[in-house]
Structures are given as C-alpha cells and as structure tokens.
Scaffold this motif. Sequence first.
Motif, PDB file in Angstrom:
ATOM      1  N   ALA A 212       4.597  13.493  -3.511  1.00  0.00           N
ATOM      2  CA  ALA A 212       3.494  12.536  -3.421  1.00  0.00           C
ATOM      3  C   ALA A 212       3.789  11.290  -4.240  1.00  0.00           C
ATOM      4  CB  ALA A 212       2.197  13.187  -3.908  1.00  0.00           C
ATOM      5  N   ILE A 213       4.424  11.461  -5.407  1.00  0.00           N
ATOM      6  CA  ILE A 213       4.767  10.300  -6.238  1.00  0.00           C
ATOM      7  C   ILE A 213       5.719   9.374  -5.483  1.00  0.00           C
ATOM      8  CG2 ILE A 213       5.984   9.580  -8.332  1.00  0.00           C
ATOM      9  CD1 ILE A 213       4.853  12.223  -9.607  1.00  0.00           C
ATOM     10  N   ALA A 214       6.765   9.932  -4.887  1.00  0.00           N
ATOM     11  CA  ALA A 214       7.715   9.112  -4.136  1.00  0.00           C
ATOM     12  C   ALA A 214       7.020   8.406  -2.969  1.00  0.00           C
ATOM     13  CB  ALA A 214       8.855   9.984  -3.625  1.00  0.00           C
ATOM     14  N   ARG A 215       6.158   9.117  -2.263  1.00  0.00           N
ATOM     15  CA  ARG A 215       5.483   8.547  -1.093  1.00  0.00           C
ATOM     16  C   ARG A 215       4.526   7.429  -1.499  1.00  0.00           C
ATOM     17  NH1 ARG A 215       0.558   9.669   0.934  1.00  0.00           N
ATOM     18  NH2 ARG A 215       0.341  11.531  -0.391  1.00  0.00           N
ATOM     19  N   ILE A 216       3.736   7.662  -2.531  1.00  0.00           N
ATOM     20  CA  ILE A 216       2.722   6.679  -2.908  1.00  0.00           C
ATOM     21  C   ILE A 216       3.349   5.463  -3.575  1.00  0.00           C
ATOM     22  CG2 ILE A 216       0.770   6.328  -4.485  1.00  0.00           C
ATOM     23  CD1 ILE A 216      -0.191   9.135  -3.618  1.00  0.00           C
ATOM     24  N   VAL A 217       4.400   5.656  -4.354  1.00  0.00           N
ATOM     25  CA  VAL A 217       5.093   4.489  -4.925  1.00  0.00           C
ATOM     26  C   VAL A 217       5.655   3.623  -3.802  1.00  0.00           C
ATOM     27  CG1 VAL A 217       7.091   3.746  -6.270  1.00  0.00           C
ATOM     28  CG2 VAL A 217       5.587   5.531  -7.171  1.00  0.00           C
ATOM     29  N   ARG A 218       6.269   4.243  -2.809  1.00  0.00           N
ATOM     30  CA  ARG A 218       6.806   3.462  -1.678  1.00  0.00           C
ATOM     31  C   ARG A 218       5.689   2.759  -0.908  1.00  0.00           C
ATOM     32  NH1 ARG A 218      10.199   8.036  -0.757  1.00  0.00           N
ATOM     33  NH2 ARG A 218       8.765   8.723   0.909  1.00  0.00           N
ATOM     34  N   ARG A 219       4.558   3.440  -0.757  1.00  0.00           N
ATOM     35  CA  ARG A 219       3.475   2.895   0.065  1.00  0.00           C
ATOM     36  C   ARG A 219       2.667   1.815  -0.645  1.00  0.00           C
ATOM     37  NH1 ARG A 219      -1.424   6.825   1.082  1.00  0.00           N
ATOM     38  NH2 ARG A 219      -2.098   5.814  -0.875  1.00  0.00           N
ATOM     39  N   ASP A 220       2.378   2.014  -1.949  1.00  0.00           N
ATOM     40  CA  ASP A 220       1.367   1.194  -2.625  1.00  0.00           C
ATOM     41  C   ASP A 220       1.911   0.190  -3.633  1.00  0.00           C
ATOM     42  OD1 ASP A 220      -0.450   2.658  -1.178  1.00  0.00           O
ATOM     43  OD2 ASP A 220      -1.094   3.922  -2.852  1.00  0.00           O
ATOM     44  N   ALA A 221       3.055   0.471  -4.230  1.00  0.00           N
ATOM     45  CA  ALA A 221       3.474  -0.335  -5.388  1.00  0.00           C
ATOM     46  C   ALA A 221       3.683  -1.798  -5.043  1.00  0.00           C
ATOM     47  CB  ALA A 221       4.752   0.250  -5.999  1.00  0.00           C
TER      48      ALA A 221
END
Length: 303
Positions: A212-221
């Motif tokens: 989830a960390i990898a996915r959300i960093v890619r999506r939101d950062a």
Amino acid sequence: MSFARNARGVAGGLIWDRVLGEPPNGIHPVALFGRAMGWLERRVWADSRLNGLGYAVAGVALGATAGAATRSTTVAVGVSVAGRELRRVAKTIEDALIAGDLNEARRLLPSLVGRDPSGLDESQIAAAVIESLAENMVDAVVAPVWWGLLLGAPGAAGYRAINTMDAMVGHRSERYENFGRAAARLDDVANLAPARLFALVVALVSPRQAGAIARIVRRDAAAHPSPNAGVAESAVAAALGRQLGGQLRYGSRVEDRPLLGDGPRPGPADVARARELTERVEVALLIGLIAMFPTRSHCGPAA
C-alpha cells in the motif's frame, strides 16, 4: 573506509540526540547560525534572485565550514538531528488532544507547524501533527544522516544550513518570492534522496503495509506542491491507513492540498502511532549504520 568511518560518526550523532536531546537555544549551533543569517539578510536583502543566491551560497559555506571545524561527524550530526525533540513536541499536542483540551492543542500546534490553528478541529490537528512528523523526519533526521554518511561533518552541517535557510527565507511571500528562491530550490534538491529513503524505510518497518505504501506514494505524492513532503506524507498515510492532506490556512492564505492516502481521517490515537512509526524508522537507520561499521580482520601466522 571513509564511508564506514562516516557511518560510525553518524550513528554516534543519532545516539547523541537520543540520549541528550537538543542543546539550549541560547547556545544551539543551529540557532546561532540562524542569527548569523538573519544579520546577513538585513545587509544583502533585495527583491532579487541574484542576491538570494549569494545569501544561500554564503550560508552553505558557513555551515559546511563550521561542520569541518568540529572535526567530528558525531558532533555535527548530533546537533543537526532532532528526532527526540520532534517526538516530544508531538507528544505534548497528543496529550492535549487525548485530554479533550482543544484550546491547549491549538496553542501548542505552532511549535510544530506553520498553519493557522485557530479553526482546526481534533482530527485536523491530529492530521497536522502527523504530516509534520513525516516531513520533519526527513528534514531533521534522515537528511542529516544521508549527508553525514556521504560527506561527513561538512555534509551534515551544510545540509542543516540549507534547511534552516529554507525555513527562514524559502517560504512564499512578497518579501521572499525572489530572494528566497535559491534557498528553497537548494532544500528541494538536498532532500530528494532522503525523502525517498524515508519512504523506503517506512515500508521496511511496516511490512504488512509495504504494498500500500508503494502504491499510494506512486499515486498521490506527485500531486503535493513539495517534491519531497508529498513522498514522506504519502508513505506515512499509507502506513497508518489514514487520509492526510486537504485544505490548510496560513494566516490569510488558504491552500487546497491534495488528499493523501485512503481510509478515515486521523484522530488523537493516530498521533501516537505516527510517533511510534518514526521511532522505528530511526532505530532502523541506526541498525543500518551499525552494519556499515568498519571491521578489522586479524590474520595469524600460517600453521
């Protein structure tokens, strides 16, 4: 071998901060540097990017020279990191929230973040503390470790100088729009690798949330106005399973920040979870540094 020696010095600096905490403000080297740069600003300020560049170069040179003068990576890192103080201040706000004392939490919040606390509710204050923990773990722990490891005492102190100048003149305002641009861009560049290292270590110490960390960093950062704070805050949001971001107020200026992460908005109990997460990150960094220590091999006479 110099890299391994730097690792030993950086680890010593982290332990220094964990045991001793921050020096008194009157003799704190970062505070003394801030006063020196305030003196310089009063003499060279102009609504000019060139003047701001000269100011920033002078500040980096002063910081790196002071670091070199200590002749100790441990000392330079010890006075550049502030993980213990960061978590202490977050805990005081957390305690006020848990006690239901919103006025006290609002009073304490400016010691950690720059936004206007007057209209914030319990969840918004918790979000502000968690976002600040994430961003400041990069500024006040991971980046001094990174630059101390690469460049020793001048690297750690030079980085701290950049970050301090960014806090002083790098924010958006009529006075600093041009003069502070060089300091702000230097801070962005200096934190590029540390912010991503922080996100990686957050994933390492939160293995169940790593995907989830990898996915959300890619999506939101990337939607965040800062190229580095967005990475750090997205990683922490994902690790906690909470949503950060949203509208912020800085005096009369309102910013609509992107929403980071999935799940409910944070509450007081999530501040404790965020503090514990940053503690695990710092311990993981310390263990990694110890693993880099130089080793001596002893070869006895042939049998």
